[in-house]
Design an enzyme around this catalytic site. Structure first.
Site, PDB file in Angstrom:
ATOM      1  N   GLY A   1      80.620  56.821  14.360  1.00  0.00           N
ATOM      2  CA  GLY A   1      80.376  58.215  13.990  1.00  0.00           C
ATOM      3  C   GLY A   1      80.879  58.465  12.586  1.00  0.00           C
TER       4      GLY A   1
ATOM      5  CB  ALA B   1      86.126  58.808  12.057  1.00  0.00           C
ATOM      6  N   GLY B   2      84.152  56.411  12.022  1.00  0.00           N
ATOM      7  CA  GLY B   2      83.970  54.960  12.105  1.00  0.00           C
ATOM      8  C   GLY B   2      83.059  54.427  11.012  1.00  0.00           C
TER       9      GLY B   2
ATOM     10  CG  HIS C   1      81.363  76.854  21.565  1.00  0.00           C
ATOM     11  ND1 HIS C   1      80.500  77.902  21.663  1.00  0.00           N
ATOM     12  CD2 HIS C   1      81.482  76.579  20.247  1.00  0.00           C
ATOM     13  CE1 HIS C   1      80.095  78.232  20.444  1.00  0.00           C
ATOM     14  NE2 HIS C   1      80.685  77.451  19.572  1.00  0.00           N
TER      15      HIS C   1
ATOM     16  NE  ARG D   1      84.505  78.646  18.309  1.00  0.00           N
ATOM     17  CZ  ARG D   1      84.215  77.471  17.772  1.00  0.00           C
ATOM     18  NH1 ARG D   1      84.927  76.414  18.099  1.00  0.00           N
ATOM     19  NH2 ARG D   1      83.241  77.342  16.916  1.00  0.00           N
TER      20      ARG D   1
ATOM     21  CG  HIS E   1      82.344  72.544  21.168  1.00  0.00           C
ATOM     22  ND1 HIS E   1      81.079  72.037  21.077  1.00  0.00           N
ATOM     23  CD2 HIS E   1      82.695  72.908  19.927  1.00  0.00           C
ATOM     24  CE1 HIS E   1      80.691  72.095  19.822  1.00  0.00           C
ATOM     25  NE2 HIS E   1      81.653  72.599  19.092  1.00  0.00           N
TER      26      HIS E   1
ATOM     27  CD  GLU F   1      86.109  64.971  19.727  1.00  0.00           C
ATOM     28  OE1 GLU F   1      85.007  64.641  19.251  1.00  0.00           O
ATOM     29  OE2 GLU F   1      86.218  65.671  20.742  1.00  0.00           O
TER      30      GLU F   1
ATOM     31  NE  ARG G   1      86.682  70.729  16.244  1.00  0.00           N
ATOM     32  CZ  ARG G   1      85.580  71.404  15.951  1.00  0.00           C
ATOM     33  NH1 ARG G   1      85.377  71.848  14.734  1.00  0.00           N
ATOM     34  NH2 ARG G   1      84.662  71.626  16.877  1.00  0.00           N
TER      35      ARG G   1
END
Lengths: 240, 639, 253
Positions: free
Chosen positions: B44, B46-47, B268, B332, B403, B427, B437
């Site tokens: 993703g 980060a990776g 969420h 939220r 979420h 994450e 977050r």
């Protein structure tokens, strides 16, 4: 051990000669078909304009034919280019068709077309039918092999009477019907071919695409109407 | 026995820490970089960014993902945008302001130094992405556009239509593809990490199952980088992709890495409600809908009339009633909890009674349907496609859904876990978002970790590993491989009656009920009592068909559910022990009379990093105190 | 609702596949197509039959993982959607539904309805990027890009890489996929330095992987979930022609 995805540098990249590589690539072949197609479209349009001189009378047609014959080497050059264009157009298309077949070895059991038109799906067939017609057409009117009697037709100025030849040819309903059918396939071929050429040569964009595809249809049916009007006019006696 | 956690935060003023750290970090000589193999798990934001950037530096990288292509990681689904302290809008934004908003948004449960660094590199991320060709939205003059997001008072969010995550991921994926072409990265798609190999206390390899052939093999490396995302799917239904799972981080936890703050999960408030037991995933609807929609439920329990037949007097606009100043725009967590409360009272709407109305009738009367269509047309279309209902005519139904998860493996300032060599990004780690977050910060963190932090900090570990390459013939590899094979074999040999999905659904319902939007001591204890027996039944009554040496999706799923069944216990335990309400963690015992969360800074201003101690013993809670030198702890109020 | 399914089953790439008949019984109209298959699979597992393998991940239409041809249409009936966004209420009760994998020589079948689309990754690896070493980028606003160009680049960049274009194309051509990436990067000023090599390498890799050529049927555009315009293919043709000329001139010195 699980395998990593191979790097594309390991796959075949084609010739290192830029021209050969272009000619071997799928887009290169498409462009070759497109460019020869444009040449053929121009020829077909010019040929139609020449044919339509029949409406101006015998004198005009025969004078035009004599003018063309008088071009000599230029005519032969043009014929050579035309033949080359036809051959390349066909050979490259067949190559592409074979590659495309190989790209889908297993057909869908049940396929449902969403956008492809009958004209686009039958290009190779309409093209081959037109080729058959062209051969007959040449045998009839150019080499006059099928009708050797045409060779002796002369007008009062001792020019080859092309006008009379056309009337004699199209007075036979069977020939006219065959002619009209062939022109129909030509129109179908052009209907897709015209907009296709614009797309393949990289001229299409979101602003002009609607205009191009409509333009292609209009153009091809104008060509159809123009060519077919001649045998129709002859058969109904408008031209004698 | 608890371990002393050393976060290795550099000394000095907050604003200088990262610069100082970079200056003081160890370097690996270019000739030596070639000698190091780095295993990056996950592709993703980060990776992929980490794999590409590390390969650019000259390291040998192997990158693994379970999807068929690196481009499909779930970062792709992020819609809103990415924050950066560029101050292009001249509205007073700064690195410190982004830092402060993130710390405050996280309810003062994150590390100052990490968050400051995140805000600091945020500007570089935008530069990097633009250079890669990410097509961010622009003004007519050709400069970048921004919007305000998630209640921020400055406009610092960069976006690419509603597909920001997709475009950022494609940027990282393309950088990764470049490096694959250059030979710096070897990519292993359809490959799932099943375990971590520890040699002499260091993370030195992973065991992977090739999902196409079923082959299980181990890969040695000089360092391991996990970027495997969050654990939201422990709830079965969430907005996460179907494949998202906890296995990589949980396996690392079982090999000694500490799992920090697993109870911090983000809900969420505006998702399309569950339609029935067949439902496989929940779809997020943009929160912006609450700007013009009014939230209500019928006053009467068990109301059976259609919404348009319920007169005004019999409707309860509960957010407007309870929070008059914020109304439908309440934060939220408050909006989510209030929805749960009214549904628990039996006043929920739609199938199963798990939904509340979000009604646009008044806005349509006031502004006209055309204006509403212009503002939310695509969202109404999505809603129509999924539910078959026309929200211009009948009220939308919404319900909260899981979420994002803020908890994750514990890491120090170098993003290395307590297991030397094991680095955790995005994450999957716990580091930057505290207990909650902020919108448009997930993308920022993933890319900050991958592009700018790990390429620098990993050298601090690798510089100590020169000449210490571990041979793949070490017995540790064989041993872990055998363990993994045994486990797979066990899953296939149970031959019971229930599918993995049915266990996952049951677990999801349980933790959603007791460890979801609102948690109570009794509820959590109840959940903890029920998870064990469910897990036991799983290992006795699971039915996985097919074999090991082939593509077998049931087997993949079973392995993931097995880990969720253990992880859920850890999450509930953490929620039970954190006796306060903060961010995404709301304990009903700790709230004001108005239902506001009550934080307990005296006893819980810390990170809880759980240490695995064996299958039948309670994990040990290691504490990292959170020290705030630059911000004052404040309590929020929305009355 | 009830349906009769005709589903392609194939153990792996090297074995022959065939259609098998299944009954999908008691399917809620609100279920998505993939949820319908989930229900069928749960039934198969209960009867000790191996479930139908199919790809999916995000189930919200953006990851590009799902890949079915439903009733002869890639991603099934309806415009601009992936298979996961197809809902059963679109079908008639009792209808027979044909489910096939994406078919192309370049997308070998892995199992049942799952195909290997790594060919797309290889095309991107051949040049579908802008080389920008991390850390070396100038300030983001130092390169102004007009809104019209940026918006057009975004339209092309929206491609989700699902492969429906190649699956729907009678020639299994990947031209729409390649065109989208070429246009996305080629429209932007950042993409200019590598423009020639990018198009050359991507097109030749596409050819080498066994995709067919574009004969302008526009089936790809009709099924594309991201509504990528086929006019981008025209841009690709032009870019390739220009790149070939440049390459030719460079070779002559």
């Amino acid at each position: 051990m699980p395998s990593a995805t191979a790097s594309p540098t390991q796959t075949k990249r084609g010739s290192s000669n830029p021209f050969i590589a272009f000619c071997q690539s799928s887009i290169g072949k498409k462009i070759i078909v497109g460019v020869t197609g444009v040449y053929l479209i121009v020829f077909i349009t010019g040929h139609l304009l020449g044919n339509l001189e029949i409406y101006l009378g015998q004198d005009h047609v025969n004078a035009y034919a004599q003018f063309l014959q008088g071009l000599g080497p230029i005519l032969w050059l043009e014929r050579a280019i035309l033949i080359a264009a036809v051959v390349i157009h066909i050979v490259v298309t067949i190559q592409l068709a074979a590659e495309n077949r190989a790209a889908r070895p297993q057909k869908y059991a049940h396929y449902n077309y969403q956008a492809a038109k009958p004209s686009s799906r039958t290009m190779i067939y309409s093209g081959l039918l037109v080729l058959c017609f062209v051969i007959y057409h040449l045998l009839q009117f150019t080499f006059m092999t099928t009708n050797p009697e045409y060779r002796h037709l002369e007008d009062h100025l001792h020019r080859h009477d092309v006008y009379r030849m056309m009337i004699l040819g199209f007075q036979q309903p069977i020939i006219s019907l065959f002619y009209a059918a062939a022109i129909f396939f030509l129109a179908a071929h052009l209907s897709h071919g015209f907009s296709s050429v614009v797309q393949t040569l990289g001229i299409n964009n979101q602003k002009v695409s609607g205009f191009v595809s409509n333009g292609g249809r209009w153009f091809s049916w104008l060509i159809f109407a123009g060519y077919v009007s001649i045998p129709v006019s002859i058969l109904i006696g408008l031209i004698k | 026995m608890t371990t002393q956690l050393d976060a290795r935060i550099p000394s000095g003023p907050l604003a200088d820490k990262w610069t100082k750290h970079r200056a003081e970090s160890k370097l690996v000589n270019p000739n030596n970089k070639r000698k190091f193999d780095i295993l990056v798990v996950g592709s993703g934001l980060a990776g992929a960014s980490a794999a590409a950037s590390l390969a650019e530096l000259g390291y040998h990288v192997k990158c693994f993902c379970f999807q068929d292509s690196a481009r499909r990681a779930h970062s792709i689904a992020a819609q809103g945008g990415i924050n950066a302290a560029k101050n292009y809008q001249n509205d007073g934004d700064s690195v410190f302001r982004l830092f402060y908003d993130t710390i405050k948004g996280g309810d003062f449960r994150s590390r100052e130094a990490n968050v400051y660094r995140l805000a600091e590199v945020s500007a570089n991320i935008i530069d990097q992405c633009v250079a890669q060709g990410v097509p961010f939205a622009r003004e007519y003059g050709g400069l970048l556009a921004n919007r305000s997001f998630g209640g921020a008072q400055v406009s610092r969010t960069f976006y690419a239509r509603g597909q920001t995550g997709q475009q950022l991921l494609l940027g990282a994926y393309q950088a990764l593809s470049d490096q694959i072409n250059m030979g710096g990265v070897k990519m292993f798609p359809r490959s799932e990490l099943l375990d971590l190999v520890i040699v002499d206390g260091h993370a030195k390899g992973i065991v992977v199952r090739d999902l196409k052939t079923g082959e299980i093999s181990s890969f040695p490396g000089d360092a391991v980088v996990l970027a495997t995302g969050g654990y939201g799917n422990v709830f079965y239904l969430s907005t996460n992709a179907r494949g998202c799972n906890v296995s990589a981080t949980y396996r690392a936890y079982k090999r000694g890495a500490f799992f920090a703050n697993p109870c911090y999960t983000q809900i969420h408030p505006t998702c399309i409600p569950v339609g029935g037991p067949y439902q496989s995933k929940l779809t997020l609807m943009s929160e912006s809908l609450r700007n013009d929609g009014r939230v209500w439920v019928p006053k009467n329990k068990g109301e059976s009339r259609r919404p348009d037949q319920i007169p005004e007097a019999e409707r309860d606009y509960y957010l407007e009633r309870k929070y008059p100043s914020f109304g439908n725009l309440a934060p939220r967590d408050i909006a989510s909890r209030s929805a749960k409360e009214v549904c628990d009272e039996g006043r929920g709407v739609g199938p199963g009674g798990l939904g509340v109305y979000l009604d646009f009738a008044e806005s349509i009367r006031r502004l006209g349907e055309q204006t509403i269509r212009e503002r939310y047309g695509n969202l109404f279309d999505i809603y129509h496609n999924i539910t078959g209902e026309n929200a211009y005519q009948v009220p939308m139904r919404i319900y909260p859904a899981v979420h994002y998860t803020m908890g994750g493996l514990w890491v120090d300032y170098n993003l290395m876990s307590n297991v030397p060599g094991l680095h955790v990004l995005g994450e999957a780690n716990f580091s930057d978002h505290g207990a909650n977050r902020l919108g448009a910060s997930a993308l920022m963190q993933g890319l900050a970790d991958g592009y700018f932090v790990i390429p620098c900090t990993i050298a601090n570990y690798l510089a100590t590993q020169l000449g210490k390459k571990v041979s793949p013939d070490r017995p540790e590899f064989r041993a872990v491989e055998e363990e993994v094979r045994g486990r797979v074999k066990k899953l296939l040999s149970i031959k019971g009656k229930r599918s993995a999905t049915s266990f996952h659904q049951e677990l999801g319902l349980l933790v959603w009920e007791q460890c979801g939007m609102a948690r109570s001591r009794d509820g959590l204890k109840d959940a903890l009592q029920k998870i064990g027996p469910l897990r036991e039944e799983f290992w006795e009554n699971l039915n996985v068909l097919g074999g090991q040496q082939e593509l077998n999706q049931s087997l993949e799923q079973a392995g993931r559910v097995a880990d969720f069944l253990e992880f859920a216990e850890l999450m509930c335990l953490d929620a039970l022990e954190r006796e306060e309400s903060c961010g995404g963690h709301f304990r009903v015992e700790y709230q004001t009379e108005e239902g506001e969360a009550v934080r307990n800074d005296k006893d819980f201003c810390h990170v809880t990093a759980w240490q695995y101690t064996g299958p039948d013993s309670k994990p040990v809670a290691n504490i990292e105190p959170l020290v705030f030198e630059n911000v004052k702890l404040a309590q929020r109020s929305y009355k | 609702m009830n349906f009769k399914l005709k589903v392609w089953r194939q153990q792996n790439e090297n074995t022959a596949g065939q259609f098998r008949d299944y009954e999908a019984i008691n399917i809620p109209a609100e279920a998505s197509f993939l949820e319908m298959l989930d229900i069928v699979n749960e039934g198969l597992i209960a009867r000790q039959e191996e479930p139908i393998a199919f790809d999916s991940d995000c189930r919200e239409g953006i990851c590009g993982m799902c890949s079915l041809v439903v009733n002869g249409i890639a991603h099934g009936p309806g415009k601009a959607k992936t298979t996961c966004q197809l809902y059963m209420r679109r079908f008639q009760d009792g209808e027979t539904i044909w489910i096939e994998p994406f078919r192309a020589a370049a997308f070998p079948i892995v199992k049942d309805l799952i195909v290997d689309r790594s060919a797309f990754d290889r095309i991107i690896q051949a040049g579908g990027y802008i080389t920008a070493r991390t850390g070396s980028a100038p300030d983001a606003n130092s390169i102004p890009i007009g809104k019209t160009v940026a918006d057009l680049a975004m339209e092309a960049a929206a491609c989700i890489g699902c492969g429906a274009c190649a699956a729907a194309c009678p020639n299994s051509s990947a031209m729409l996929f390649v065109a989208a990436k070429i246009s996305h990067l080629g429209l932007l000023p950042q993409g200019q330095p590598e423009r020639t090599s990018r198009v050359r390498n991507m097109v030749r890799t596409m050819d080498a992987l066994g995709f067919g050529s574009c004969t302008n049927h526009y089936e790809c555009e009709a099924v594309c979930p991201a509504e990528i315009s086929a006019t981008f293919i025209s841009r690709l043709n032009r870019d390739y022609a220009v790149a070939s000329i440049r390459e030719g001139l460079a070779a002559r010195g």
